[in-house]
Design a protein around this motif. Structure first.
Motif, short mmCIF file in Angstrom:
data_model
loop_
_atom_site.label_atom_id
_atom_site.label_comp_id
_atom_site.label_asym_id
_atom_site.label_seq_id
_atom_site.Cartn_x
_atom_site.Cartn_y
_atom_site.Cartn_z
N UNK A 1 0.13 5.06 -0.27
CA UNK A 1 0.32 3.94 0.67
C UNK A 1 -0.22 2.61 0.18
N UNK A 2 -1.13 2.59 -0.79
CA UNK A 2 -1.74 1.35 -1.27
C UNK A 2 -1.21 0.96 -2.65
N UNK A 3 -0.01 1.42 -2.95
CA UNK A 3 0.59 1.11 -4.25
C UNK A 3 0.92 -0.37 -4.35
N UNK A 4 0.62 -0.96 -5.52
CA UNK A 4 0.87 -2.39 -5.75
C UNK A 4 1.98 -2.64 -6.77
N UNK B 1 -2.62 10.08 -2.39
CA UNK B 1 -3.13 9.29 -3.50
C UNK B 1 -3.48 7.90 -2.99
N UNK B 2 -4.59 7.82 -2.27
CA UNK B 2 -4.96 6.57 -1.60
C UNK B 2 -5.47 5.51 -2.58
N UNK C 1 11.03 6.47 6.23
CA UNK C 1 10.26 5.92 5.12
C UNK C 1 9.12 5.06 5.68
N UNK C 2 7.84 5.39 5.37
CA UNK C 2 6.74 4.55 5.86
C UNK C 2 6.74 3.18 5.20
N UNK C 3 6.15 2.22 5.88
CA UNK C 3 6.07 0.87 5.36
C UNK C 3 4.94 0.73 4.36
N UNK C 4 5.21 0.03 3.25
CA UNK C 4 4.21 -0.25 2.22
C UNK C 4 3.88 -1.74 2.28
#
Length: 585
Positions: free
Chosen positions: A467-470, A439-440, A495-498
């Motif tokens: 990954x582009x969640x604000x 869900x980019x 856990x990937x970095x956001x």
């Protein structure tokens, strides 16, 4: 002879005197009693004359007063004053004035643009009490059927007999109430039909009035299509709602095709639908259609989506159970908003809807597959796992399978920017499996009504797929019973970095260890996080946006200073996050 009283002796002596001779002067008894006796007789005669003489005049006076009371003095007022009276009344009372006289029927009604004619306003309070008893009796039977012991019986024959006994007990109670309810409905329908006919079907010489919205809520009767034709073709209604409180009936709306000035734009039908085949021509001008109950059958929906090219908003509510999936494959459609509310459709395929911007689904967990939806930006999924599944028309068995997150994001990844996800149930039914679709485009994620006894690992799975969640909002429902192992993070993954997350809001936060660990894990993965808001409260649906939006209702919690410092120290330990950016309330 028998002794006499003094008064009787006086009257007797007076009566023995000859006619015209006065009483003797020397008789003290006569001198004392005769004037008093004449005075008493004179008063009695006056009373008799007063009661008999003016009886005819008094009767005439009463008749005049009665005629003056029954005279309709209001209708004799000038037309300007009558219009002022109508303008001061509400729309419902204004409609009832149409049955007073022809004078009131011809008056224009300028101030009201919305009329709500409901049969339930005529029914007495006793009808509502009996109806409530019947509904509660049926609901209690369904609850016993589901939860008590009917679903645990292994023998099919015994289970059938148990269900039959429960059904007979329920029908015995309802059978006593049904004739009474039907009698009230018949009496109310007579008055209701008289009002609606006077309002929608007046003589042709009545002055034309215009109103924008009309709502008819009634029981089924012959002639509903005549009301529909009059409201749309004669009075130019722009927003029409017809709610029939009985099984679905089909009508032909084709006489409206001959009307020239049809202004109808929004239509709501409940148990009221057109015949099979092509919808009427005026349907093609509609922009908003809401189909409820029997009107939301799949073949009727397909006919409308195929022929109504101007349609922008389509809403399906309380549809009947259907095993067939809903395929929305209409490349020429201009549909922008699609809502499916409690329709028990287990598969929805958004194959080709090029203009679709908002999609909302509420009810049982539904398998969703996305296709050509290039403009889809807002998705709201409100799913409730009851623990039971349909196996037949009226048969329920315990549901033992769980669902994965990928079930709701199959097919081509939709370009969703806002996702509202509500998952409710008394048992864990979410599999913590990875989502294949990325869900980019997702900017805002709102997860609400998560039970306290659920594991939170699946939330991080969804968090990692965006990954582009604000903005991230998570609401834990603390009204349910808490379990000792609630919210435990048994599975440890990388856990990937956001780098784009700016806001974290946790509703229902009470400072327990597993909630603190949940917040710390997100803080470690989001180094540019600007604000963390932890509050107590609950979430409700936004009334303006209906199924699409959610509204936070905070509860002010009085934190003890020591408890507050302990929670803040735990959150900042090992994260390096400044305390002044954490709001705890």
């Amino acid at each position: 002879g028998p002794p006499t009283t003094r008064k009787q002796s006086q009257i007797h002596r007076c009566c023995l005197l000859p006619a015209g001779q006065p009483p003797l002067l020397g008789d003290p008894m006569a001198m004392d009693t005769s004037p008093r006796l004449y005075r008493r007789l004179r008063k009695a005669s006056d009373i008799s004359i007063a009661t008999t003489a003016p009886s005819s005049s008094k009767r005439m006076r009463t008749k005049e007063e009665h005629s003056s009371c029954c005279e309709d003095k209001i209708s004799s007022l000038p037309e300007e004053i009558l219009i002022m009276i109508l303008d001061k009344l509400d729309a419902r009372t204004t409609v009832t004035t149409t049955i007073l006289s022809k004078r009131w029927l011809d008056l224009p009604r300028r101030s009201h643009t919305f009329y709500d004619l409901s049969i339930y306003d005529i029914l007495p309070p006793r009808y509502h009490r009996l109806k409530k008893i019947a509904v509660e009796t049926k609901a209690s039977y369904e609850v016993v059927k589901r939860t008590q012991n009917l679903t645990d019986i292994c023998d099919k024959y015994d289970r059938y007999n148990a269900i039959k006994d429960r059904s007979e007990q329920w029908m015995r109670k309802v059978r006593l109430l049904t004739p009474i309810l039907q009698r009230y409905e018949r009496l109310a329908m007579r008055c209701y039909v008289k009002r609606v006919n006077a309002f929608l079907l007046p003589p042709d010489n009545v002055q034309r009035r215009s109103f924008q919205k009309l709502r008819l809520q009634t029981f089924w009767r012959p002639g509903l299509d005549e009301w529909f034709t009059a409201a749309v073709g004669r009075w130019g209604v722009e927003d029409l709602e017809i709610v029939v409180e009985s099984p679905c009936k089909q009508f032909g709306f084709y006489p409206l095709n001959r009307c020239q000035n049809v202004r109808l734009k929004r239509l709501l039908l409940s148990n009221f639908c057109h015949y099979y085949g092509t919808p009427p021509l005026f349907f093609q001008r509609l922009t908003t259609i809401t189909l409820c109950k029997g009107s939301s059958r799949p073949h009727l929906v397909y006919d409308i989506l195929r022929d109504c090219l101007q349609l922008v908003d389509l809403r399906l509510r309380d549809g009947p159970y259907s095993r067939a999936p809903l395929h929305v494959n209409f490349p020429n459609s201009r549909l922008k908003n699609l809502q499916v509310d409690n329709c028990d459709i287990f598969k929805i395929y958004l194959t080709s809807v090029p203009c679709l911007e908002t999609f909302a689904c509420r009810g049982q967990p539904t398998k969703l597959r996305y296709g050509e939806v290039p403009r889809l930006r807002h998705v709201s999924l409100n799913f409730l796992e009851t623990g039971y599944a349909y196996t037949g028309e009226h048969d329920l068995v315990p549901r033992k399978n769980t669902h994965s997150l990928s079930k709701f994001f199959k097919g081509v990844p939709p370009p969703v920017e806002e996702l509202f996800l509500q998952l409710r149930g008394h048992q864990m039914w979410m599999k913590p499996t990875a989502i294949i679709s990325r869900l980019n485009n997702l900017k805002k994620l709102f997860i609400a009504n998560v039970p306290m006894d659920w594991d939170t690992f699946w939330i991080f799975t969804l968090f990692a797929a965006a990954p582009y969640l604000q903005s991230l909002h998570v609401h834990f429902d603390n009204n349910l019973e808490k379990v000792s192992a609630a919210g435990s993070l048994d599975v440890q993954v990388e856990q990937p970095q956001h780098h784009h997350l700016r806001e974290l809001v946790v509703i229902g936060f009470d400072g327990v260890a597993w909630q603190t660990g949940f917040v710390k894990r997100i803080m470690r993965a989001s180094r540019r996080l600007g604000r963390v808001h932890l509050l107590d409260g609950h979430v409700v649906e936004d009334e303006e946006q209906e199924l699409v939006g959610l509204e936070i209702l905070p509860h002010r919690r009085e934190w003890h200073e020591c408890e507050r410092l302990e929670v803040l120290e735990e959150l900042t330990d090992g994260t390096g996050f400044p305390v002044h950016k954490i709001v705890l309330e």
